[in-house]
Structures are given as C-alpha cells and as structure tokens.
Design a protein around this motif. Sequence first.
Motif, PDB file in Angstrom:
ATOM      1  N   ILE A 111       0.838  -1.201   0.000  1.00 51.14           N
ATOM      2  CA  ILE A 111       0.000   0.000   0.000  1.00 51.14           C
ATOM      3  C   ILE A 111       0.872   1.249   0.000  1.00 51.14           C
ATOM      4  N   GLU A 112       1.900   1.261   0.841  1.00 45.48           N
ATOM      5  CA  GLU A 112       2.782   2.428   0.915  1.00 45.48           C
ATOM      6  C   GLU A 112       3.525   2.664  -0.397  1.00 45.48           C
ATOM      7  N   ASP A 113       3.978   1.605  -1.054  1.00 46.80           N
ATOM      8  CA  ASP A 113       4.666   1.753  -2.332  1.00 46.80           C
ATOM      9  C   ASP A 113       3.729   2.354  -3.379  1.00 46.80           C
ATOM     10  N   ARG A 114       2.516   1.875  -3.429  1.00 47.36           N
ATOM     11  CA  ARG A 114       1.552   2.406  -4.407  1.00 47.36           C
ATOM     12  C   ARG A 114       1.218   3.863  -4.110  1.00 47.36           C
ATOM     13  N   ARG A 115       1.077   4.190  -2.829  1.00 44.83           N
ATOM     14  CA  ARG A 115       0.781   5.570  -2.441  1.00 44.83           C
ATOM     15  C   ARG A 115       1.916   6.515  -2.849  1.00 44.83           C
ATOM     16  N   MET A 116       3.138   6.152  -2.498  1.00 45.23           N
ATOM     17  CA  MET A 116       4.274   7.024  -2.801  1.00 45.23           C
ATOM     18  C   MET A 116       4.586   7.075  -4.297  1.00 45.23           C
ATOM     19  N   SER A 117       4.399   5.965  -5.007  1.00 46.56           N
ATOM     20  CA  SER A 117       4.617   5.967  -6.457  1.00 46.56           C
ATOM     21  C   SER A 117       3.626   6.902  -7.138  1.00 46.56           C
ATOM     22  N   ALA A 118       2.376   6.874  -6.691  1.00 47.04           N
ATOM     23  CA  ALA A 118       1.372   7.772  -7.264  1.00 47.04           C
ATOM     24  C   ALA A 118       1.750   9.225  -6.989  1.00 47.04           C
ATOM     25  N   LYS A 119       2.217   9.512  -5.791  1.00 52.39           N
ATOM     26  CA  LYS A 119       2.608  10.880  -5.460  1.00 52.39           C
ATOM     27  C   LYS A 119       3.828  11.319  -6.274  1.00 52.39           C
ATOM     28  N   ASP A 120       4.735  10.402  -6.569  1.00 51.80           N
ATOM     29  CA  ASP A 120       5.878  10.716  -7.435  1.00 51.80           C
ATOM     30  C   ASP A 120       5.389  11.053  -8.844  1.00 51.80           C
ATOM     31  N   ARG A 121       4.426  10.262  -9.343  1.00 52.31           N
ATOM     32  CA  ARG A 121       3.873  10.526 -10.681  1.00 52.31           C
ATOM     33  C   ARG A 121       3.137  11.869 -10.711  1.00 52.31           C
ATOM     34  N   ILE A 122       2.429  12.172  -9.639  1.00 50.80           N
ATOM     35  CA  ILE A 122       1.720  13.455  -9.553  1.00 50.80           C
ATOM     36  C   ILE A 122       2.721  14.608  -9.596  1.00 50.80           C
ATOM     37  N   ALA A 123       3.800  14.485  -8.862  1.00 50.09           N
ATOM     38  CA  ALA A 123       4.822  15.546  -8.836  1.00 50.09           C
ATOM     39  C   ALA A 123       5.478  15.735 -10.197  1.00 50.09           C
ATOM     40  N   ALA A 124       5.602  14.665 -10.958  1.00 52.83           N
ATOM     41  CA  ALA A 124       6.268  14.748 -12.259  1.00 52.83           C
ATOM     42  C   ALA A 124       5.319  15.179 -13.378  1.00 52.83           C
ATOM     43  N   ALA A 125       4.030  15.118 -13.146  1.00 52.03           N
ATOM     44  CA  ALA A 125       3.055  15.444 -14.192  1.00 52.03           C
ATOM     45  C   ALA A 125       3.126  16.927 -14.543  1.00 52.03           C
ATOM     46  N   THR A 126       2.897  17.236 -15.806  1.00 53.97           N
ATOM     47  CA  THR A 126       3.016  18.622 -16.260  1.00 53.97           C
ATOM     48  C   THR A 126       1.701  19.234 -16.735  1.00 53.97           C
ATOM     49  N   THR A 127       0.638  18.466 -16.724  1.00 52.52           N
ATOM     50  CA  THR A 127      -0.665  18.995 -17.121  1.00 52.52           C
ATOM     51  C   THR A 127      -1.726  18.500 -16.130  1.00 52.52           C
ATOM     52  N   PRO A 128      -2.849  19.196 -16.057  1.00 54.46           N
ATOM     53  CA  PRO A 128      -3.926  18.706 -15.188  1.00 54.46           C
ATOM     54  C   PRO A 128      -4.371  17.290 -15.559  1.00 54.46           C
ATOM     55  N   ALA A 129      -4.419  16.969 -16.832  1.00 59.41           N
ATOM     56  CA  ALA A 129      -4.826  15.622 -17.253  1.00 59.41           C
ATOM     57  C   ALA A 129      -3.816  14.572 -16.785  1.00 59.41           C
ATOM     58  N   GLU A 130      -2.535  14.886 -16.872  1.00 60.28           N
ATOM     59  CA  GLU A 130      -1.509  13.955 -16.396  1.00 60.28           C
ATOM     60  C   GLU A 130      -1.603  13.767 -14.881  1.00 60.28           C
ATOM     61  N   ILE A 131      -1.892  14.849 -14.171  1.00 61.57           N
ATOM     62  CA  ILE A 131      -2.033  14.752 -12.713  1.00 61.57           C
ATOM     63  C   ILE A 131      -3.220  13.857 -12.376  1.00 61.57           C
ATOM     64  N   GLU A 132      -4.334  14.079 -13.058  1.00 60.22           N
ATOM     65  CA  GLU A 132      -5.528  13.256 -12.815  1.00 60.22           C
ATOM     66  C   GLU A 132      -5.231  11.784 -13.086  1.00 60.22           C
ATOM     67  N   ALA A 133      -4.547  11.506 -14.175  1.00 57.78           N
ATOM     68  CA  ALA A 133      -4.202  10.114 -14.510  1.00 57.78           C
ATOM     69  C   ALA A 133      -3.243   9.524 -13.470  1.00 57.78           C
ATOM     70  N   ALA A 134      -2.311  10.332 -12.986  1.00 54.70           N
ATOM     71  CA  ALA A 134      -1.328   9.852 -12.005  1.00 54.70           C
ATOM     72  C   ALA A 134      -1.982   9.511 -10.668  1.00 54.70           C
ATOM     73  N   ALA A 135      -3.111  10.134 -10.386  1.00 50.27           N
ATOM     74  CA  ALA A 135      -3.793   9.912  -9.110  1.00 50.27           C
ATOM     75  C   ALA A 135      -4.678   8.663  -9.117  1.00 50.27           C
ATOM     76  N   ILE A 136      -4.751   7.988 -10.244  1.00 51.56           N
ATOM     77  CA  ILE A 136      -5.534   6.755 -10.316  1.00 51.56           C
ATOM     78  C   ILE A 136      -4.626   5.603  -9.899  1.00 51.56           C
ATOM     79  N   VAL A 137      -5.024   4.932  -8.830  1.00 52.22           N
ATOM     80  CA  VAL A 137      -4.198   3.864  -8.259  1.00 52.22           C
ATOM     81  C   VAL A 137      -5.031   2.590  -8.161  1.00 52.22           C
ATOM     82  N   ASP A 138      -4.438   1.486  -8.544  1.00 51.67           N
ATOM     83  CA  ASP A 138      -5.078   0.182  -8.360  1.00 51.67           C
ATOM     84  C   ASP A 138      -4.751  -0.279  -6.942  1.00 51.67           C
ATOM     85  N   TRP A 139      -5.720  -0.183  -6.066  1.00 52.13           N
ATOM     86  CA  TRP A 139      -5.511  -0.524  -4.672  1.00 52.13           C
ATOM     87  C   TRP A 139      -5.779  -1.996  -4.380  1.00 52.13           C
TER      88      TRP A 139
END
Length: 169
Positions: A137-165
């Motif tokens: 769970i922690e790996d998925r949470r932090m990986s998503a937050k890393d993707r969110i930080a790297a995203a450059t558009t609102p659409a990329e941020i939205e996609a990065a926040a989708i996590v398979d839990w």
Amino acid sequence: MTLSDLPNSRSVVVDGNTLDLADASSKPRCRRAICSKSFSGLSLKKDLTPIRAAAASKVDAEAEATQGLYVTLGAGQAMKYIEKERQAQMVTEDPNVNPALVPMVAIDAERYGDSLLDAAAVILTMAQYWRVIGPVIEDRRMSAKDRIAAATTPAEIEAAAIVDWSIAQ
C-alpha cells in the motif's frame, strides 16, 4: 463575436489599446507604443500546485481507506497493535507466562475461548500479514505521489492519481 459583428469602425479600443481593424484578415495593429512592449512577465501556464495537492490528498485518503480493510485505523489503535504483538511474543517465549503480564493477549484468549498461545499465534500471524500488505500500500501511495509531482498537465495529474488498490491475497 466576429469582426464583421463590430460597428463600421476602422478601429477598436481593447484594454486601453487602439487596434486597427482596417485589414481584418491580418492581425490588428496597435497604435500605441504599449503594444510593442514585451510581456515577458505574463505567464499563461496554469498553476498546478493546487491540482497536485488535491490529487495527493486523494491518493492519501484512498491509501488510508485501503489500510482500513486490513487494520483498524488510528494512532491509538496502531499503538495497541504494537503492544499486542509485543505481548504475543512474550507468550511464545513462555507459554506459561502470567496472563496479568500479557493483558491484551489474555483478553483475546478469553473473548475467543482460546489458550494464550493460540491467541498469541493469531496476533503474530496478523502482524506478519500486515508486514506484507502495508509496504504494498505504501509503495503504491508514494509511487502515485511521485507521478503526480512529475506530471506537467492537469490531465496527467488526474491520470497519475488513479491507483489500483487491489491486493492479491
């Protein structure tokens, strides 16, 4: 509105600038010196900070909800789990330990009609189970937050926040 919708004027004032509409097929020309000034301080780039913050909060809330499927949430509850595990370890080291020294294990044993040793085994098994699931769970949470930080558009941020839990069990 198009240029043909404007009155029969050859110019229009926009934000204090007079624009020549004589040639509607080309860009309007400015009659004031301000139009030639550089707008290097003007940024049309959207501030992604609040979008990133909202996405990260969403991921954190989902991670917490996922953890809640496996453990009871809360700081106090976490401390109880640590203490129960410590007491369960004491029981495995000495199955004849005085129940007063391991009250949390004794409560579980009494509640479920188990021996201290059986109650301790359940507690230690659940602790080990959490040691496997918690890091996933922690790996998925932090990986998503890393993707969110790297995203450059609102659409990329939205996609990065989708996590398979979902977690294979």
